[in-house]
Scaffold this active site. Structure first.
Site, PDB file in Angstrom:
ATOM      1  N   TYR A  96      -9.566   7.570 -55.186  1.00 15.49           N
ATOM      2  CA  TYR A  96     -10.537   7.537 -55.662  1.00 15.49           C
ATOM      3  C   TYR A  96     -10.763   7.629 -57.426  1.00 15.49           C
ATOM      4  O   TYR A  96     -11.642   7.140 -57.629  1.00 15.49           O
ATOM      5  CB  TYR A  96     -10.726   9.344 -54.703  1.00 15.49           C
ATOM      6  CG  TYR A  96     -11.973   9.946 -55.278  1.00 15.49           C
ATOM      7  CD1 TYR A  96     -13.516  10.293 -54.302  1.00 15.49           C
ATOM      8  CD2 TYR A  96     -11.890  10.679 -56.376  1.00 15.49           C
ATOM      9  CE1 TYR A  96     -13.974  11.428 -54.810  1.00 15.49           C
ATOM     10  CE2 TYR A  96     -13.118  11.795 -56.971  1.00 15.49           C
ATOM     11  CZ  TYR A  96     -14.371  11.295 -55.730  1.00 15.49           C
ATOM     12  OH  TYR A  96     -15.240  11.847 -56.249  1.00 15.49           O
ATOM     13  N   SER A 119     -17.867  11.328 -61.574  1.00 15.59           N
ATOM     14  CA  SER A 119     -16.491  12.439 -61.257  1.00 15.59           C
ATOM     15  C   SER A 119     -15.482  11.989 -62.365  1.00 15.59           C
ATOM     16  O   SER A 119     -15.621  11.616 -63.567  1.00 15.59           O
ATOM     17  CB  SER A 119     -15.135  11.896 -59.964  1.00 15.59           C
ATOM     18  OG  SER A 119     -14.125  12.385 -59.418  1.00 15.59           O
TER      19      SER A 119
END
Ligand code: NAP
Length: 251
Positions: A156, A143
């Site tokens: 996350y 990500s």
């Protein structure tokens, strides 16, 4: 030497491929010639139909990757259904949003277990047959938060930063055995994962303003990088985190 992105004769396993980025990757791998198993907690009928339409063998494996309990079975079922495993794409992932002060242990554990722990142990299980055959490709979905902290998503950011680290760690150890390990860091892609962001007018506008390409990404935008990293064209590429982000990180 001829450069080849052809995956004919290869077997791929993609996690979380019923929708979004995983679905686009599974279909693209089939389009490049691979037979494809998809593993996830929801049925992936639409994806399986697309793979079959591309003329490739398609297998759905039911697995909840919020724990590592199913990882050995998922690899065993892939090999028993399709004969081998050459490519693993660790795509399944979740996100939880909350302010720092309210962030719960449950939201920490759920994200780290699914996005990082299961990714590592599934890779470990896949690496055994790959090492035995002397070849293999592992592609992890990282990500932008493998590079940045993000907003209201600490577990996350931690998990995806961990994905970058474990990608490099696995790459180092597996390179001499003929197995390459890389990651793709998608930018802002319109999927279920970003529904809340897309619905937040202010955040959505701020995000768009920062993307040099001038649009949110689509799941298909990620697929080309996955095919490349899964192919022999990338045999000398390992331990990399490839951003596919419309230019976000260059800004
Ligand atoms: P998505 O549409 O929500 O897809 C996530 C996939 O993971 C779904 O197939 C989901 O299955 C599966 N999954 C979640 N928890 C699971 C579990 N416990 N066991 C098995 N499968 C599970 O979102 P996406 O954007 O395509 O996300 C795919 C990957 O890209 C994720 O790793 C995400 O972090 C990453 N990513 C996305 C973006 C973005 O902007 N969209 C940016 C960077 C990275 P269900 O349908 O059953 O939930």
């Amino acid at each position: 030497m001829a450069i080849s992105f052809d995956l004919a004769g290869k077997v791929a396993l993609v996690t979380g491929a019923n929708t979004g980025i995983g679905q686009a990757i599974a279909v693209a791998l089939a389009g490049a010639g691979a037979d494809v198993a998809v593993a996830g907690r929801s049925p992936a009928d639409e994806t399986l139909a697309h793979i079959a339409k591309a003329g490739r063998r398609a297998v759905g494996i039911s697995a909840d990757l919020s724990s590592i309990e199913p990882v050995e079975r998922v690899i065993a079922e892939t090999i028993s259904a399709l004969g081998r495993i050459d490519i693993l794409v660790n795509n399944a992932g979740i996100i939880r949003r909350a302010d720092l002060a309210e962030f719960s242990e449950a939201d920490w554990d759920a994200v780290v277990d699914t996005n990082l722990k299961s990714l590592f142990f599934l890779s470990q299980a896949a690496s055994r047959p790959m090492v035995a055959q002397g070849s293999g490709k592992i592609v992890n979905i990282a990500s932008l938060l493998s590079f940045q902290g993000g907003i209201r998503v600490p577990s996350y950011a931690a998990a995806k930063s961990g994905v970058a680290g474990v990608t490099r760690a696995m790459a180092n150890e597996l390179a001499p055995q003929g197995v390459q390990v890389n990651a793709i860091a998608p930018g802002y892609i319109a999927t279920n994962n970003t529904v809340a962001l897309q619905a937040d007018e202010t955040r959505s506008r701020q995000i768009l303003e920062r993307i040099p390409t001038g649009r949110w990404g689509r799941p298909e935008d990620i697929a080309g990088a996955a095919v490349f990293l899964a192919s022999s064209a990338a045999d000398y590429v390992t331990g990399q985190i490839l951003a596919v982000d419309g230019g976000w990180l260059a800004r």
